[in-house]
Write an enzyme that holds these catalytic residues in place. Structure first.
Site, mmCIF file in Angstrom:
data_model
loop_
_atom_site.group_PDB
_atom_site.id
_atom_site.type_symbol
_atom_site.label_atom_id
_atom_site.label_comp_id
_atom_site.label_asym_id
_atom_site.label_seq_id
_atom_site.Cartn_x
_atom_site.Cartn_y
_atom_site.Cartn_z
ATOM 1 N N GLY A 87 0.835 -1.189 0.000
ATOM 2 C CA GLY A 87 0.000 0.000 0.000
ATOM 3 C C GLY A 87 0.872 1.241 0.000
ATOM 4 N N ARG A 88 0.345 2.333 0.505
ATOM 5 C CA ARG A 88 1.118 3.569 0.514
ATOM 6 C C ARG A 88 1.973 3.746 1.764
ATOM 7 N NH1 ARG A 88 -3.588 6.780 -0.509
ATOM 8 N NH2 ARG A 88 -2.666 8.324 0.832
ATOM 9 N N GLU A 91 5.891 4.054 1.684
ATOM 10 C CA GLU A 91 6.479 5.298 1.167
ATOM 11 C C GLU A 91 7.082 6.141 2.289
ATOM 12 O OE1 GLU A 91 3.338 7.428 -0.755
ATOM 13 O OE2 GLU A 91 3.235 6.048 -2.445
ATOM 14 N N CYS A 117 3.771 -6.375 -2.445
ATOM 15 C CA CYS A 117 3.340 -5.179 -3.163
ATOM 16 C C CYS A 117 4.397 -4.067 -3.061
ATOM 17 C CB CYS A 117 1.977 -4.741 -2.633
ATOM 18 S SG CYS A 117 1.138 -3.497 -3.627
ATOM 19 N N HIS A 118 4.077 -2.964 -2.398
ATOM 20 C CA HIS A 118 5.026 -1.869 -2.199
ATOM 21 C C HIS A 118 5.873 -2.065 -0.937
ATOM 22 C CE1 HIS A 118 2.480 -0.032 -5.223
ATOM 23 N NE2 HIS A 118 3.381 0.925 -5.368
ATOM 24 N N TYR A 137 5.121 -5.111 -6.424
ATOM 25 C CA TYR A 137 4.190 -4.562 -7.399
ATOM 26 C C TYR A 137 5.025 -4.052 -8.582
ATOM 27 C CZ TYR A 137 0.292 -2.264 -9.537
ATOM 28 O OH TYR A 137 -0.679 -1.905 -10.438
#
Length: 185
Positions: A87-88, A91, A117-118, A137
């Protein structure tokens, strides 16, 4: 059974956070989900990423997830495995020095790490994927290559293990990824 640490944060991908958390608990593992600057009982916002035929995933607001441990209280020595959802959240989590230190602890001590994923953005930031076969991802491929990883393109439901590291491109890979991760625990 193992004690597993999940490092998560606001706008983590909902399925990538909740499904492994519940599945590992159901298997009998002890699981602590933590987030920097938050305590047990605090919640994080999640987002739902879906594949609806667009050039990338779509994003919708997910559930609130209640953390069951406090980030400031954890000692990585107490855990046998680490799970990093996507997800985010990765980050900004990768900007936290203690998060990076924890990831490096698991890698240096050959403790199993699963990331989806991320989530591998955290592995990249920690400098622990050079020469390792990694999936994530697809939009993360350039970053994985710049970190020296050996990029492995997988279907969305595939996962790959290299040593004690399990990675996968997205939440459809939960069955494969969790099977590989639990085998390492």
């Amino acid at each position: 059974m193992a004690k597993v640490l999940i490092i998560t944060g606001d706008f983590v991908e909902d399925y990538e956070n909740m499904v492994p958390f519940q599945a590992l608990l159901a298997m009998g593992h002890e699981v602590d989900a933590v987030c920097p600057d938050k305590k047990a009982g605090d919640s994080i916002a999640t987002s739902i990423h879906d594949f609806e035929g667009d050039q990338t995933y779509t994003e919708k607001r997910g559930h609130n997830f209640v953390l069951n441990a406090s980030f400031d209280d954890i000692n990585p020595e107490d855990y046998q495995g680490l799970y990093l959802p996507g997800g985010r959240a990765p980050e900004y989590l990768r900007l936290n020095a203690k998060v990076i230190e924890i990831i490096r602890h698991f890698a240096a001590n050959n403790k199993p790490i699963a990331s989806v994923c991320h989530g591998p953005q955290l592995l990249s930031a920690a400098g622990v994927i050079e020469g390792k076969k990694i999936s994530a991802y697809p939009a993360c491929q350039p970053e994985m290559l710049m970190a020296g990883a050996l990029w492995v393109e997988l279907p969305m439901d595939g996962a790959i293990t290299d040593g004690t590291l399990v990675t996968a491109p997205a939440w459809p890979a939960h069955p494969a990824m969790l099977k590989q991760f639990v085998a390492l625990l």
